[in-house]
Design a protein around this motif. Sequence first.
Motif, mmCIF file in Angstrom:
data_model
loop_
_atom_site.group_PDB
_atom_site.id
_atom_site.type_symbol
_atom_site.label_atom_id
_atom_site.label_comp_id
_atom_site.label_asym_id
_atom_site.label_seq_id
_atom_site.Cartn_x
_atom_site.Cartn_y
_atom_site.Cartn_z
ATOM 1 N N ARG A 277 60.444 15.464 78.786
ATOM 2 C CA ARG A 277 61.808 14.941 78.747
ATOM 3 C C ARG A 277 62.385 14.916 77.328
ATOM 4 N N TRP A 278 61.592 15.269 76.343
ATOM 5 C CA TRP A 278 62.094 15.327 74.973
ATOM 6 C C TRP A 278 62.960 16.571 74.785
ATOM 7 N N ARG A 279 63.855 16.505 73.814
ATOM 8 C CA ARG A 279 64.479 17.734 73.342
ATOM 9 C C ARG A 279 63.387 18.576 72.686
ATOM 10 N N ARG A 280 63.433 19.860 72.930
ATOM 11 C CA ARG A 280 62.389 20.718 72.367
ATOM 12 C C ARG A 280 62.359 20.629 70.842
ATOM 13 N N THR A 281 63.509 20.519 70.219
ATOM 14 C CA THR A 281 63.541 20.424 68.760
ATOM 15 C C THR A 281 62.848 19.157 68.264
ATOM 16 N N ARG A 282 62.951 18.052 69.034
ATOM 17 C CA ARG A 282 62.294 16.816 68.606
ATOM 18 C C ARG A 282 60.773 16.956 68.695
ATOM 19 N N GLY A 283 60.289 17.635 69.735
ATOM 20 C CA GLY A 283 58.859 17.903 69.806
ATOM 21 C C GLY A 283 58.381 18.759 68.655
ATOM 22 N N LEU A 284 59.213 19.707 68.220
ATOM 23 C CA LEU A 284 58.847 20.560 67.090
ATOM 24 C C LEU A 284 58.878 19.793 65.768
ATOM 25 N N VAL A 285 59.785 18.828 65.648
ATOM 26 C CA VAL A 285 59.783 17.958 64.457
ATOM 27 C C VAL A 285 58.488 17.153 64.401
ATOM 28 N N ALA A 286 58.060 16.626 65.554
ATOM 29 C CA ALA A 286 56.783 15.902 65.599
ATOM 30 C C ALA A 286 55.634 16.817 65.204
ATOM 31 N N SER A 287 55.692 18.073 65.627
ATOM 32 C CA SER A 287 54.662 19.037 65.246
ATOM 33 C C SER A 287 54.613 19.201 63.729
ATOM 34 N N ALA A 288 55.776 19.341 63.087
ATOM 35 C CA ALA A 288 55.809 19.496 61.630
ATOM 36 C C ALA A 288 55.200 18.281 60.931
ATOM 37 N N GLY A 289 55.467 17.087 61.469
ATOM 38 C CA GLY A 289 54.887 15.881 60.877
ATOM 39 C C GLY A 289 53.369 15.859 60.980
ATOM 40 N N LEU A 290 52.844 16.323 62.104
ATOM 41 C CA LEU A 290 51.391 16.373 62.263
ATOM 42 C C LEU A 290 50.760 17.400 61.331
ATOM 43 N N TRP A 291 51.423 18.544 61.131
ATOM 44 C CA TRP A 291 50.909 19.520 60.168
ATOM 45 C C TRP A 291 50.793 18.887 58.777
ATOM 46 N N ALA A 292 51.833 18.157 58.369
ATOM 47 C CA ALA A 292 51.809 17.523 57.049
ATOM 48 C C ALA A 292 50.632 16.554 56.928
ATOM 49 N N ALA A 293 50.401 15.760 57.966
ATOM 50 C CA ALA A 293 49.288 14.807 57.935
ATOM 51 C C ALA A 293 47.943 15.523 57.834
#
Length: 414
Positions: A277-293
């Motif tokens: 139910r998320w916007r796909r772009t919001r899921g991709l933003v979460a992905s970028a945050g996990l890469w940084a971590a």
Amino acid sequence: MFGRSLDAFRGFRRPVYAIAIGRLVNVFGSGLVYPFASVHFHLQVGIPLSLVGLGLLANNVATAAGTALGGYLADRYGRRPIMVWSMALSTLTLSAYALVATAAQFVAVATAAGLTVGLYAPASQAMTADLTDAAERERGYALLKVASNAGFGTGFVVGGVLYSFASTAIFVADGLTSGVVAAVLLAVLPRVHDGRATASLADSVDAWRRAVTRPRILALALLNVGFAVMYAQMQATVPVVAAETLSLSSAQLGTLYVLNPAVIVLFQMPLVAAVTRWRRTRGLVASAGLWAASFLAIMAVPGVPRLVGVALVGVFLVVRTAAEILHAPLATSLASDLGRAAERGSQLSLLEIAKRLGMGVGAAVGGVFFDYGLQHLLWPLLVAVCVAIALGLLALERRLSSAENGSVPVSSSD
């Protein structure tokens, strides 16, 4: 609970499962070599890591070229023949890695292998989109991801054992798996898209050009370059940290790397379902945050006790895998819904080209940082790139409709 998890794997047409099985077998071959390639050619063959990075760059540039051609051919001649030819030719080019003894040979073989392998991805992704409707497309791509990583995980373990007593055999085995997949696909795949084989060359090339130059697909492809720079580090630089800083053997490294496919096999479908139910772009933003971590974990490895360092590499693998779980199906589904079905092969090829170019750049840049003793600066630079990707995704979001961004189903004939 277990039954509900299995439900996510049900309901697809039979050819989708055939594509997934083919992916599992082929990626098993890739898993045989993936963690060990840079270590083998750098530490065993004696090629400087910067030249290994150059070879990986050449491989990814060639894969990008093959992907562009594969997307065009898949739209013009159909998905099935391109998939079969890609696997058949890759049987030869991937096996040729076993003969490499110099940097020049490595670059040449990497280039040839990139061209043949590159033909496959846009055709297989377009066929998966052709065989699924918009509501199940993310699950379809997630199924392929699960199959890939089940093969990867098995390949890591088998490759670690095989490499320890017959190092070049892993490359021959990788090639042979492609031959097996070519035979399976030829036997079972239907022709679901006949293409535009009767169109003139000029008309078909012009249609391809229009498909890949739409502004929003170009913006998504540019962001995918950044994501791919992150992907590259798992193959190009992190194994060197594990081998040189932590003194892990090939078998130990292969076993540790099983965390990547294990996390995907266990959590790919549940996590994709959780963000449906998320916007796909919001899921991709979460992905970028996990890469940084994940890169913050690798940044902490030098100077800590060996066991702590191994644990931090494990943390890197788990966190970056969660990032990968979100990125792969969301980015591909978004690209699939930004154009017409007749353009999918071409537009998905652009996304894959961006990924390959980014992986090549990431490998080459990472190699330079290590060769010049600047690896401590690489990780904060990558964190900054992740922040830039997140900001770019939020900007792209303003140019997408709710349907395109995954909020409501979209027609496959848009």
